[in-house]
Write an enzyme that holds these catalytic residues in place. Sequence first.
Site, short mmCIF file in Angstrom:
data_model
loop_
_atom_site.label_atom_id
_atom_site.label_comp_id
_atom_site.label_asym_id
_atom_site.label_seq_id
_atom_site.Cartn_x
_atom_site.Cartn_y
_atom_site.Cartn_z
N GLU A 155 -30.02 -36.59 0.55
CA GLU A 155 -29.52 -35.34 1.10
C GLU A 155 -30.65 -34.68 1.90
O GLU A 155 -30.77 -34.89 3.09
CB GLU A 155 -29.00 -34.45 -0.02
CG GLU A 155 -27.92 -33.52 0.48
CD GLU A 155 -26.90 -33.12 -0.58
OE1 GLU A 155 -26.19 -32.16 -0.33
OE2 GLU A 155 -26.81 -33.74 -1.67
N GLU A 196 -31.47 -27.83 -10.00
CA GLU A 196 -30.27 -27.51 -9.23
C GLU A 196 -29.22 -26.84 -10.13
O GLU A 196 -28.51 -25.94 -9.70
CB GLU A 196 -29.68 -28.82 -8.67
CG GLU A 196 -28.38 -28.66 -7.91
CD GLU A 196 -27.90 -29.97 -7.30
OE1 GLU A 196 -28.26 -31.04 -7.84
OE2 GLU A 196 -27.19 -29.91 -6.28
C1 BGC Z 1 -26.49 -29.37 -1.90
C2 BGC Z 1 -26.63 -27.90 -1.91
C3 BGC Z 1 -25.61 -27.24 -1.12
C4 BGC Z 1 -24.28 -27.67 -1.64
C5 BGC Z 1 -23.13 -27.06 -0.94
C6 BGC Z 1 -25.13 -29.76 -2.34
O1 BGC Z 1 -24.92 -31.10 -2.27
O2 BGC Z 1 -27.48 -30.00 -2.62
O3 BGC Z 1 -27.65 -27.31 -2.46
O4 BGC Z 1 -25.76 -25.90 -0.93
O5 BGC Z 1 -24.16 -29.07 -1.64
O6 BGC Z 1 -22.14 -26.96 -1.80
#
Ligand code: BGC
Length: 926
Positions: A514, A775
């Site tokens: 990502e 996260e």
């Molecule tokens: C990311 C985020 C992002 C989110 C959006 C994720 O996959 O890691 O931090 O804001 O998607 O929903």
Amino acid sequence: MKVFVVVSIVIMMAVLIGCAVTPAKQTKAGSDVVTDELRCEYRVNPLGIDVAKPRLSWIIKSQQRGQAQTAYQILVADCPKKLEQDKGNLWDSGKVKGNQTNQVEYKGKALQSQIKCWWKLRVWDKGGKASGWSEPAYWTMGLLEKNEWKAQWIGFDEPLKSAAVSEVGYIKRFKTSLAEPRYLRKTFAVGKEVGSATVYASALGLYELHINGQRVGNDYFTPGWTDYNKRIYYNTYDVTKLVKPGDNAIAAILADGWYAGYLGWDLKRDNYGDKTRFAAQLYINYTDGTRELICTDGTWKASTGPLLEADIYMGESYDARKEIVGWDLAGFDDSRWRGVDARADVNASIQAYPGVNVREFTLIKPVKVTEPKEGVFVFDMGQNFAGIVRLKVTGKSGDKIVLRFAERLNEDGTVYMTNIRSARATDTYICKGEGEEVWQPRFTFHGFQYVEVTGLAGKATVDTITGLGLSSDTAVAGSFECSDETANKLYANIVRTQRANFIDIPTDCPQRDERLGWTGDAQVFVRTATYNTDVAAFFTKWLVDLEDAQSPEGAFPDVAPRKVALGNGTAAWGDAGTVCPWTIYQVYGDKRLLEKHYDAMVRWVEYLRKHSNNLIRPMQGYGDWLSINAETRKDVLATAYFAYSTKLTARAAETLGKKGDGEKYNQLFEQIKQRFNEKFVAEDGKIVSDTQTVYVLALAFDLLAEGKRENAIERLVENIKSRDQHLSTGFIGTKDLMMTLTKNGRTDVAYKLFHNDSFPSWGFSIKQGATSIWERWDGWTPEKGFQDANMNSFAHYSFGAVAEWMFKTIGGIDTDGAGYRRIIIRPQPGGKLEWAKASYKSINGTIATQWKMDGDTLKLNVTIPANTTATVYVPTSDPKSVLESGKAVPAGKVEGIEHLKAEDGFAVFSVVSGKYEFESKVMVQK
Ligand code: BGC
């Protein structure tokens, strides 16, 4: 055949001849004031500025209380000698009255491309006495005209190679196709004495530039990530010391990077293009006044080399047996190298890099090595960070050493790589077998705490690898420390996670497939980021990426630069387009940036208006992403954010003197507020969803009528209490949770959340040994182990937004209006803290606080930088008890201090700059 292009032009000889630099010390003067930290466009002595009228800044320092600047004079010259003689042949501002020390626009002669501008200044203090002249500083101008970019975009194309099947990640077995990095070179002759040499370099891909065997600069991942179809940056380096009389070589390695490498979770490469290209132009100014230009063009030679693969997600593979001795030196026989393709037609705008380059900011030694399986060594680096490792090995020719990177371990002590999904995160080094070999990758980075190393000839030791922390090199701005160790660890984790994710752009995470510029994450964290490091130039760059990614209709994207995740117009994500410019303006007083992005802010608000139903936004988006046991309805959240963006746009309009717009958007805000109440707020004050987040947003964004505010704060506090004093907020709610409690008189509840170490809380992750911000609140729990590996990063900064509260409430440091010209000091001791210490290096100098409870006495030390003033709220249960520096008179009678009022448990003073030691009586809560 002509070996190089020679452009001999006699140019501004004065610039080059007789301009040896003798740094002048600050001269003596009548005033005790010293000027410091001269910067241009937020950077110290920057090279390659392509802003026509760059802005200058400095700070002033003084030992005296209340010292201030009443006027300044700036001299800018095209030669240090002239500056030494106090001549500003480009600009002499004359004596300009006022206390402005930043955002000072250059107002001299039009600046020509590539000119080096030397500058210094002096100031007049509050008594009208002049300081000495500052030490000189400089900046150079970049290439200002489009037609000055002469370099051709060179490279060569050949089919991709299929890489080994990867065994890592959620997707398990998959194959990648990787391009071999290109080696490019050219020799050129230097026949005369070199006065100066400057190179401008760029790439579609990533480049590492060499001159005569030396790497140019120490930056990584140049030229940075942009929407390469619209904009490509070049970097500027002074290479005077590298260019030698006689034959020289200029060379580069070119890799895929963000341009052509893998991006996103779909195993998709070539996202901006599939043909990597490199371009550079080297100007050599001879002392005889002539100059020469060496450009990338069809005369360069190319090859592949020891670098077999280089991809940001996948990692690097290097076969040292294939090293080409002398490939970047003159005299190397490149007759068997191939030619290059120089035909690429690049239409994007080519501009000077305005951001902060990625560099090594720390070296990290492993704290432990284990061998969970025979021959499989696992290094614990002691902290979860982003970067690479340097490998030091002795092996036989052909020994293959494989390094894999992980944030966590499995129970058996092996590396846990499932959560990095399809990012292979594997580096491979093949030994040449000539004694000790040292290698580090250049075009990849990993997010990790653990490194698995296999293939070593013998046993690993802690010296086998060294971690190199990589991050955009934003200067440290803040410090925080208090009597609670968990809070100190939390702060360290927040800063570490910011470092790991500020890699050219603000990203969500540094480890899995990502690492994108998620806008929601950025807006949630931006204010905290400003406390930690100086992010002015960093956001200056990213806000251009953000605007480049705005849809024609005005929707800001989910990620910027836009690619891979193509979502648009998402509540609390797209709002980065208003929140970030406003925050940067607030912190640095940067009106130019606000002006630059103002139209985009308006377009965003109009987009939201258009895509709402009678001002109510639809049930779309990510909602309060990763909230825990609480679901906030998306239309409530989205309408709240619509109102907030509208308010910020109104404020921006007022700030920029756009009165009509100010009124228009204030009015729109009131209308949205009304609709919000009609639609979502019940008579009894209950807001639809009834989550902590809805009350936080309604309070933080001022969406409630007077009577309903108290009700909302009560409901918020009740909700927290009903969860045994725990939060339930996700990315969006958490951002404003703590400040909302504090602003509404419930700092006591905020402290409870802050000190929690049971689930869910910040302390919980720290109790589990976290060295970074997770996260998810439940990234790992003793009961359930790892959360779903499909989305479980251990380095996302969003929940780290609590540091804003730590600085504002524990440290008590905030700005009053934009740009810290007027400061608020309002520490609020509480919870189990006995003392705390915080500092913040603002654009006007360092602000510091330190407090300590001593029985029923509070001692509060405060530092306010010269040329600023502050309102200091001294916590006390007895406003008359407040003393300063032990003087036998009430604090309000001491020089530099004026008593303003007593308010809500504080004695409030207005103070001038200087250092203060307050002492007050406080009620001790048992
Ligand atoms: C990311 C985020 C992002 C989110 C959006 C994720 O996959 O890691 O931090 O804001 O998607 O929903």
